[in-house]
Design a protein around this motif. Sequence first.
Motif, PDB file in Angstrom:
ATOM      1  N   PHE A  34     -16.236  30.371 -15.817  1.00  0.00           N
ATOM      2  CA  PHE A  34     -14.903  29.990 -15.366  1.00  0.00           C
ATOM      3  C   PHE A  34     -13.885  30.324 -16.459  1.00  0.00           C
ATOM      4  O   PHE A  34     -14.175  30.160 -17.638  1.00  0.00           O
ATOM      5  CB  PHE A  34     -14.841  28.480 -15.091  1.00  0.00           C
ATOM      6  CG  PHE A  34     -15.876  27.991 -14.108  1.00  0.00           C
ATOM      7  CD1 PHE A  34     -17.161  27.691 -14.522  1.00  0.00           C
ATOM      8  CD2 PHE A  34     -15.550  27.835 -12.773  1.00  0.00           C
ATOM      9  CE1 PHE A  34     -18.120  27.236 -13.622  1.00  0.00           C
ATOM     10  CE2 PHE A  34     -16.496  27.387 -11.868  1.00  0.00           C
ATOM     11  CZ  PHE A  34     -17.783  27.086 -12.282  1.00  0.00           C
ATOM     12  N   ILE A  93      -9.402  29.441 -22.172  1.00  0.00           N
ATOM     13  CA  ILE A  93     -10.702  28.808 -22.403  1.00  0.00           C
ATOM     14  C   ILE A  93     -11.660  29.215 -21.297  1.00  0.00           C
ATOM     15  O   ILE A  93     -11.291  29.214 -20.115  1.00  0.00           O
ATOM     16  CB  ILE A  93     -10.577  27.270 -22.426  1.00  0.00           C
ATOM     17  CG1 ILE A  93      -9.615  26.824 -23.530  1.00  0.00           C
ATOM     18  CG2 ILE A  93     -11.936  26.619 -22.634  1.00  0.00           C
ATOM     19  CD1 ILE A  93      -9.350  25.327 -23.532  1.00  0.00           C
ATOM     20  N   ARG A  97     -21.727  27.846 -16.608  1.00  0.00           N
ATOM     21  CA  ARG A  97     -22.690  26.939 -15.987  1.00  0.00           C
ATOM     22  C   ARG A  97     -24.061  27.600 -16.041  1.00  0.00           C
ATOM     23  O   ARG A  97     -24.209  28.766 -15.668  1.00  0.00           O
ATOM     24  CB  ARG A  97     -22.289  26.642 -14.542  1.00  0.00           C
ATOM     25  CG  ARG A  97     -23.083  25.507 -13.913  1.00  0.00           C
ATOM     26  CD  ARG A  97     -22.489  25.111 -12.595  1.00  0.00           C
ATOM     27  NE  ARG A  97     -22.618  26.175 -11.618  1.00  0.00           N
ATOM     28  CZ  ARG A  97     -21.950  26.202 -10.479  1.00  0.00           C
ATOM     29  NH1 ARG A  97     -21.096  25.245 -10.187  1.00  0.00           N
ATOM     30  NH2 ARG A  97     -22.120  27.194  -9.631  1.00  0.00           N
ATOM     31  N   GLN A 105     -20.686  22.130 -17.023  1.00  0.00           N
ATOM     32  CA  GLN A 105     -20.061  23.324 -17.572  1.00  0.00           C
ATOM     33  C   GLN A 105     -19.938  23.154 -19.078  1.00  0.00           C
ATOM     34  O   GLN A 105     -19.527  22.105 -19.560  1.00  0.00           O
ATOM     35  CB  GLN A 105     -18.671  23.528 -16.969  1.00  0.00           C
ATOM     36  CG  GLN A 105     -18.689  23.928 -15.510  1.00  0.00           C
ATOM     37  CD  GLN A 105     -17.299  24.221 -14.981  1.00  0.00           C
ATOM     38  OE1 GLN A 105     -16.393  24.585 -15.725  1.00  0.00           O
ATOM     39  NE2 GLN A 105     -17.128  24.051 -13.684  1.00  0.00           N
ATOM     40  N   PHE A 107     -18.086  24.525 -22.436  1.00  0.00           N
ATOM     41  CA  PHE A 107     -16.827  25.195 -22.725  1.00  0.00           C
ATOM     42  C   PHE A 107     -16.874  25.954 -24.047  1.00  0.00           C
ATOM     43  O   PHE A 107     -17.485  25.510 -25.022  1.00  0.00           O
ATOM     44  CB  PHE A 107     -15.678  24.175 -22.766  1.00  0.00           C
ATOM     45  CG  PHE A 107     -15.261  23.710 -21.406  1.00  0.00           C
ATOM     46  CD1 PHE A 107     -15.991  22.740 -20.737  1.00  0.00           C
ATOM     47  CD2 PHE A 107     -14.157  24.263 -20.775  1.00  0.00           C
ATOM     48  CE1 PHE A 107     -15.625  22.318 -19.465  1.00  0.00           C
ATOM     49  CE2 PHE A 107     -13.776  23.847 -19.510  1.00  0.00           C
ATOM     50  CZ  PHE A 107     -14.515  22.877 -18.855  1.00  0.00           C
ATOM     51  N   GLY A 108     -16.190  27.078 -24.046  1.00  0.00           N
ATOM     52  CA  GLY A 108     -15.994  27.813 -25.275  1.00  0.00           C
ATOM     53  C   GLY A 108     -14.888  27.179 -26.095  1.00  0.00           C
ATOM     54  O   GLY A 108     -14.172  26.298 -25.620  1.00  0.00           O
ATOM     55  N   PRO A 109     -14.714  27.649 -27.334  1.00  0.00           N
ATOM     56  CA  PRO A 109     -13.708  27.067 -28.238  1.00  0.00           C
ATOM     57  C   PRO A 109     -12.288  27.512 -27.941  1.00  0.00           C
ATOM     58  O   PRO A 109     -11.342  26.983 -28.527  1.00  0.00           O
ATOM     59  CB  PRO A 109     -14.161  27.562 -29.605  1.00  0.00           C
ATOM     60  CG  PRO A 109     -14.868  28.840 -29.322  1.00  0.00           C
ATOM     61  CD  PRO A 109     -15.539  28.656 -28.000  1.00  0.00           C
ATOM     62  N   GLY A 110     -12.140  28.482 -27.056  1.00  0.00           N
ATOM     63  CA  GLY A 110     -10.790  28.923 -26.691  1.00  0.00           C
ATOM     64  C   GLY A 110     -10.303  30.101 -27.493  1.00  0.00           C
ATOM     65  O   GLY A 110     -10.761  30.368 -28.611  1.00  0.00           O
TER      66      GLY A 110
ATOM     67  N   TYR B  36     -13.802  14.634 -21.029  1.00  0.00           N
ATOM     68  CA  TYR B  36     -13.904  15.681 -22.033  1.00  0.00           C
ATOM     69  C   TYR B  36     -12.974  15.339 -23.188  1.00  0.00           C
ATOM     70  O   TYR B  36     -11.935  14.695 -23.000  1.00  0.00           O
ATOM     71  CB  TYR B  36     -13.481  17.036 -21.458  1.00  0.00           C
ATOM     72  CG  TYR B  36     -14.498  17.668 -20.548  1.00  0.00           C
ATOM     73  CD1 TYR B  36     -14.514  17.381 -19.185  1.00  0.00           C
ATOM     74  CD2 TYR B  36     -15.441  18.568 -21.042  1.00  0.00           C
ATOM     75  CE1 TYR B  36     -15.455  17.967 -18.344  1.00  0.00           C
ATOM     76  CE2 TYR B  36     -16.378  19.158 -20.207  1.00  0.00           C
ATOM     77  CZ  TYR B  36     -16.376  18.856 -18.862  1.00  0.00           C
ATOM     78  OH  TYR B  36     -17.301  19.438 -18.043  1.00  0.00           O
ATOM     79  N   GLY B  41      -7.072  22.393 -32.029  1.00  0.00           N
ATOM     80  CA  GLY B  41      -7.414  23.799 -32.190  1.00  0.00           C
ATOM     81  C   GLY B  41      -8.750  24.210 -31.618  1.00  0.00           C
ATOM     82  O   GLY B  41      -9.184  25.351 -31.828  1.00  0.00           O
ATOM     83  N   GLU B  42      -9.395  23.313 -30.913  1.00  0.00           N
ATOM     84  CA  GLU B  42     -10.725  23.622 -30.376  1.00  0.00           C
ATOM     85  C   GLU B  42     -10.744  23.587 -28.858  1.00  0.00           C
ATOM     86  O   GLU B  42      -9.789  23.154 -28.216  1.00  0.00           O
ATOM     87  CB  GLU B  42     -11.750  22.631 -30.933  1.00  0.00           C
ATOM     88  CG  GLU B  42     -11.880  22.665 -32.452  1.00  0.00           C
ATOM     89  CD  GLU B  42     -12.960  21.717 -32.939  1.00  0.00           C
ATOM     90  OE1 GLU B  42     -12.972  21.466 -34.160  1.00  0.00           O
ATOM     91  OE2 GLU B  42     -13.775  21.239 -32.138  1.00  0.00           O
ATOM     92  N   GLY B  43     -11.863  24.026 -28.291  1.00  0.00           N
ATOM     93  CA  GLY B  43     -12.056  23.933 -26.850  1.00  0.00           C
ATOM     94  C   GLY B  43     -12.524  22.548 -26.464  1.00  0.00           C
ATOM     95  O   GLY B  43     -12.553  21.630 -27.276  1.00  0.00           O
ATOM     96  N   LEU B  44     -12.885  22.394 -25.224  1.00  0.00           N
ATOM     97  CA  LEU B  44     -13.295  21.087 -24.722  1.00  0.00           C
ATOM     98  C   LEU B  44     -14.771  20.819 -24.961  1.00  0.00           C
ATOM     99  O   LEU B  44     -15.594  21.733 -24.877  1.00  0.00           O
ATOM    100  CB  LEU B  44     -13.044  20.998 -23.211  1.00  0.00           C
ATOM    101  CG  LEU B  44     -11.675  20.486 -22.785  1.00  0.00           C
ATOM    102  CD1 LEU B  44     -10.610  21.488 -23.159  1.00  0.00           C
ATOM    103  CD2 LEU B  44     -11.653  20.193 -21.306  1.00  0.00           C
ATOM    104  N   GLN B  45     -15.055  19.578 -25.224  1.00  0.00           N
ATOM    105  CA  GLN B  45     -16.445  19.147 -25.336  1.00  0.00           C
ATOM    106  C   GLN B  45     -16.682  18.041 -24.327  1.00  0.00           C
ATOM    107  O   GLN B  45     -15.856  17.149 -24.189  1.00  0.00           O
ATOM    108  CB  GLN B  45     -16.726  18.607 -26.745  1.00  0.00           C
ATOM    109  CG  GLN B  45     -16.521  19.591 -27.867  1.00  0.00           C
ATOM    110  CD  GLN B  45     -16.735  18.964 -29.218  1.00  0.00           C
ATOM    111  OE1 GLN B  45     -17.483  17.988 -29.361  1.00  0.00           O
ATOM    112  NE2 GLN B  45     -16.083  19.497 -30.232  1.00  0.00           N
ATOM    113  N   ILE B 100     -13.999  22.353 -11.611  1.00  0.00           N
ATOM    114  CA  ILE B 100     -13.668  21.041 -12.147  1.00  0.00           C
ATOM    115  C   ILE B 100     -12.159  20.876 -12.099  1.00  0.00           C
ATOM    116  O   ILE B 100     -11.407  21.789 -12.438  1.00  0.00           O
ATOM    117  CB  ILE B 100     -14.179  20.904 -13.593  1.00  0.00           C
ATOM    118  CG1 ILE B 100     -15.701  20.910 -13.611  1.00  0.00           C
ATOM    119  CG2 ILE B 100     -13.648  19.634 -14.240  1.00  0.00           C
ATOM    120  CD1 ILE B 100     -16.292  20.841 -15.000  1.00  0.00           C
TER     121      ILE B 100
END
Lengths: 116, 112
Positions: A34, A93, A97, A105, A107-110, B36, B41-45, B100
């Motif tokens: 995604f 981002i 899955r 899901q 997630f990447g760090p963006g 989440y 500065g980071e993506g989602l966890q 989501i």
Amino acid sequence: GAVVSQHPSRVICKSGTSVKIECRSLDFQATTMFWYRQFPKQSLMLMATSNEGSKATYEQGVEKDKFLINHASLTLSTLTVTSAHPEDSSFYICSARERGGTDTQYFGPGTRLTVL
Amino acid sequence: GDSVTQMEGPVTLSEEAFLTINCTYTATGYPSLFWYVQYPGEGLQLLLKATKADDKGSNKGFEATYRKETTSFHLEKGSVQVSDSAVYFCALKASSASKIIFGSGTRLSIRP
């Protein structure tokens, strides 16, 4: 745990150029990936869903010719922002899955894109 | 359509204070619910999740209970730390869908 990486983490480009962002699942196979966009201090907006080996499904209002998505393998999806303009500057981002896994899901760090 | 509403921030608390971030949802059927966390500065966890009514998700001292009767999934922590400073997103996924849906996010700042 499942890890998703993105490359690059930051990119600055000139208006009119194209930028490619990679999303990789490092330790699992991802049948579905995604792509989200996040504006400053706002929530994530889903742009498109990509399934390995097939065309991406774009959300309403997202230009598929501008945001090209390719999901050529079970571990890699790419987002190419074509003819980028300053209004495309954003935090992009991806998430993935796991094949045969749960609905979770990862997630990447963006990637922060700045278009000058 | 399905949606998530969470309390607006920013929320500022002192260290060791009790935290509640409210989240309510609108959905047909029985969605899965998530919290989440996004550090600067980071993506989602993924912080925690619950997949059915009355389930309690928990992680790192945070808890949230899936309340079908009030369509809520409030996030709580008994004693916050400075390291908990981040943006927290409540989210849902319908059982019949793959995408989501996120709430608007709540920025949490913890003072030493």
